[in-house]
Design a protein around this motif. Structure first.
Motif, short mmCIF file in Angstrom:
data_model
loop_
_atom_site.label_atom_id
_atom_site.label_comp_id
_atom_site.label_asym_id
_atom_site.label_seq_id
_atom_site.Cartn_x
_atom_site.Cartn_y
_atom_site.Cartn_z
N ILE A 74 22.28 91.30 35.39
CA ILE A 74 21.90 92.69 35.16
C ILE A 74 20.59 93.00 35.87
O ILE A 74 20.47 94.00 36.58
N LEU A 75 19.60 92.17 35.69
CA LEU A 75 18.28 92.40 36.27
C LEU A 75 18.35 92.48 37.79
O LEU A 75 17.80 93.41 38.40
N CYS A 76 19.02 91.53 38.41
CA CYS A 76 19.07 91.48 39.88
C CYS A 76 19.89 92.63 40.47
O CYS A 76 19.57 93.12 41.55
N ARG A 77 20.93 93.05 39.79
CA ARG A 77 21.81 94.07 40.34
C ARG A 77 21.43 95.49 39.94
O ARG A 77 21.71 96.43 40.66
N PHE A 78 20.83 95.65 38.75
CA PHE A 78 20.66 97.00 38.21
C PHE A 78 19.29 97.28 37.60
O PHE A 78 19.15 98.22 36.84
N GLY A 79 18.28 96.50 37.90
CA GLY A 79 17.00 96.59 37.19
C GLY A 79 16.19 97.85 37.37
O GLY A 79 15.28 98.11 36.60
N GLY A 80 16.48 98.65 38.39
CA GLY A 80 15.68 99.86 38.63
C GLY A 80 16.40 101.11 38.15
O GLY A 80 17.60 101.12 37.94
N ILE A 81 15.65 102.16 37.98
CA ILE A 81 16.25 103.44 37.59
C ILE A 81 16.47 104.27 38.85
O ILE A 81 15.61 104.31 39.73
N ASP A 82 17.64 104.88 38.96
CA ASP A 82 17.97 105.66 40.14
C ASP A 82 18.85 106.84 39.74
O ASP A 82 19.04 107.11 38.55
N ASP A 83 19.41 107.53 40.73
CA ASP A 83 20.21 108.73 40.47
C ASP A 83 21.67 108.44 40.14
O ASP A 83 22.42 109.34 39.80
N GLU A 84 22.08 107.20 40.28
CA GLU A 84 23.46 106.82 40.00
C GLU A 84 23.52 106.01 38.71
O GLU A 84 22.70 105.11 38.51
N PRO A 85 24.49 106.28 37.84
CA PRO A 85 24.61 105.45 36.64
C PRO A 85 25.01 104.03 37.02
O PRO A 85 25.79 103.83 37.95
N ASP A 86 24.48 103.06 36.32
CA ASP A 86 24.90 101.67 36.57
C ASP A 86 26.34 101.48 36.08
O ASP A 86 27.13 100.80 36.70
N ILE A 87 26.65 102.10 34.95
CA ILE A 87 28.03 102.16 34.44
C ILE A 87 28.27 103.64 34.13
O ILE A 87 27.52 104.24 33.36
N ASN A 88 29.30 104.23 34.72
CA ASN A 88 29.54 105.65 34.46
C ASN A 88 30.29 105.84 33.13
O ASN A 88 30.64 104.86 32.46
N GLY A 89 30.54 107.07 32.76
CA GLY A 89 31.18 107.39 31.48
C GLY A 89 32.58 106.82 31.33
O GLY A 89 33.07 106.67 30.21
N GLU A 90 33.21 106.47 32.45
CA GLU A 90 34.56 105.88 32.40
C GLU A 90 34.52 104.35 32.43
O GLU A 90 35.55 103.70 32.51
N GLY A 91 33.33 103.78 32.43
CA GLY A 91 33.19 102.33 32.43
C GLY A 91 33.20 101.69 33.80
O GLY A 91 33.29 100.48 33.93
N LYS A 92 33.09 102.51 34.87
CA LYS A 92 33.08 101.98 36.24
C LYS A 92 31.65 101.67 36.66
O LYS A 92 30.74 102.47 36.47
N ILE A 93 31.46 100.50 37.27
CA ILE A 93 30.13 100.05 37.70
C ILE A 93 29.84 100.55 39.10
O ILE A 93 30.70 100.56 39.97
N THR A 94 28.58 100.97 39.32
CA THR A 94 28.09 101.38 40.63
C THR A 94 27.19 100.29 41.16
O THR A 94 26.20 99.94 40.54
N HIS A 95 27.54 99.74 42.33
CA HIS A 95 26.76 98.67 42.96
C HIS A 95 26.02 99.19 44.17
O HIS A 95 26.29 98.81 45.29
N THR A 96 25.07 100.08 43.99
CA THR A 96 24.35 100.61 45.14
C THR A 96 22.85 100.53 44.96
O THR A 96 22.10 101.05 45.77
N GLU A 97 22.40 99.93 43.93
CA GLU A 97 21.00 100.02 43.55
C GLU A 97 20.12 98.98 44.24
O GLU A 97 20.47 97.82 44.36
N TYR A 98 18.97 99.45 44.67
CA TYR A 98 17.94 98.55 45.17
C TYR A 98 16.87 98.46 44.11
O TYR A 98 16.41 99.46 43.57
N PHE A 99 16.47 97.26 43.78
CA PHE A 99 15.45 97.04 42.77
C PHE A 99 14.40 96.10 43.34
O PHE A 99 14.73 95.01 43.81
N GLU A 100 13.15 96.52 43.34
CA GLU A 100 12.06 95.68 43.84
C GLU A 100 11.67 94.71 42.72
O GLU A 100 10.87 95.04 41.85
N CYS A 101 12.26 93.53 42.76
CA CYS A 101 12.09 92.57 41.67
C CYS A 101 10.87 91.68 41.82
O CYS A 101 10.53 90.92 40.93
N GLY A 102 10.22 91.73 42.97
CA GLY A 102 9.08 90.86 43.21
C GLY A 102 9.46 89.61 44.00
O GLY A 102 8.60 88.89 44.49
#
Length: 184
Positions: A74-102
């Protein structure tokens, strides 16, 4: 009007790392790890097993305990907040997020566990990573493999050269090997 975060008013979910803690917004509530709703964990773990590179990365991560796999995924794939839901209302995952993890630029699992790689002059998108994976092939072969036109391949390769500072496709092919995007 402000944008509403996924999970506040719908069945979606947004994961956020804030001040060293991992949170999940779901069902109109904010949940702190490890108290995430089971249905969210189930969706994430179903997704996790569909990504062999992520599974392999977690298996090779030194000193990572099995009970930490879901948290790290979860942390590596979805740790940042963005304009796309990580999981949408239908339960579909969005894999587009960039997170500056250090760990960007020095993590050996970058682009395998997370969905992007930070290059010298920008962040490589998921599609750019796919094109980079096949950069030793012709534009037509890459296009046929990824179901995109040779012109689109050319555009992605130009963007890759710009973001990496590399001069040609041969250098991109070596870069892909060095980053572990291509095996063999």
């Amino acid at each position: 009007m402000k944008k509403i975060i996924a999970g506040m008013l719908d069945g979606g979910a947004e994961f956020i790392k804030h001040e060293g803690e991992l949170y999940c917004v779901h069902g109109g509530k904010v949940h702190k790890w490890p108290e995430f709703p089971q249905q969210v964990i189930d969706i994430i773990e179903d997704d996790f097993v569909k990504h062999p590179e992520a599974v392999k990365s977690l298996a090779l991560w030194e000193n990572l305990l099995p009970e930490e796999y879901t948290y790290r995924y979860i942390l590596c794939r979805f740790g940042g907040i963005d304009d796309e839901p990580d999981i949408n209302g239908e339960g579909k995952i969005t894999h587009t997020e960039y997170f500056e993890c250090g760990l960007r630029g020095k993590c050996r699992f970058e682009g395998k566990l997370c969905c992007s790689i930070k290059a010298d002059f920008g962040v490589l998108t998921k599609m750019e990573l796919e094109v980079l994976k096949y950069s030793s092939l012709s534009y037509k072969e890459i296009g046929d493999t990824l179901f995109i036109s040779p012109e689109t391949v050319s555009s992605h390769l130009q963007s890759l050269r710009s973001k990496t500072g590399l001069k040609n496709n041969a250098q991109l092919a070596v870069y892909a090997q060095q980053k572990g995007i291509v095996n063999g």
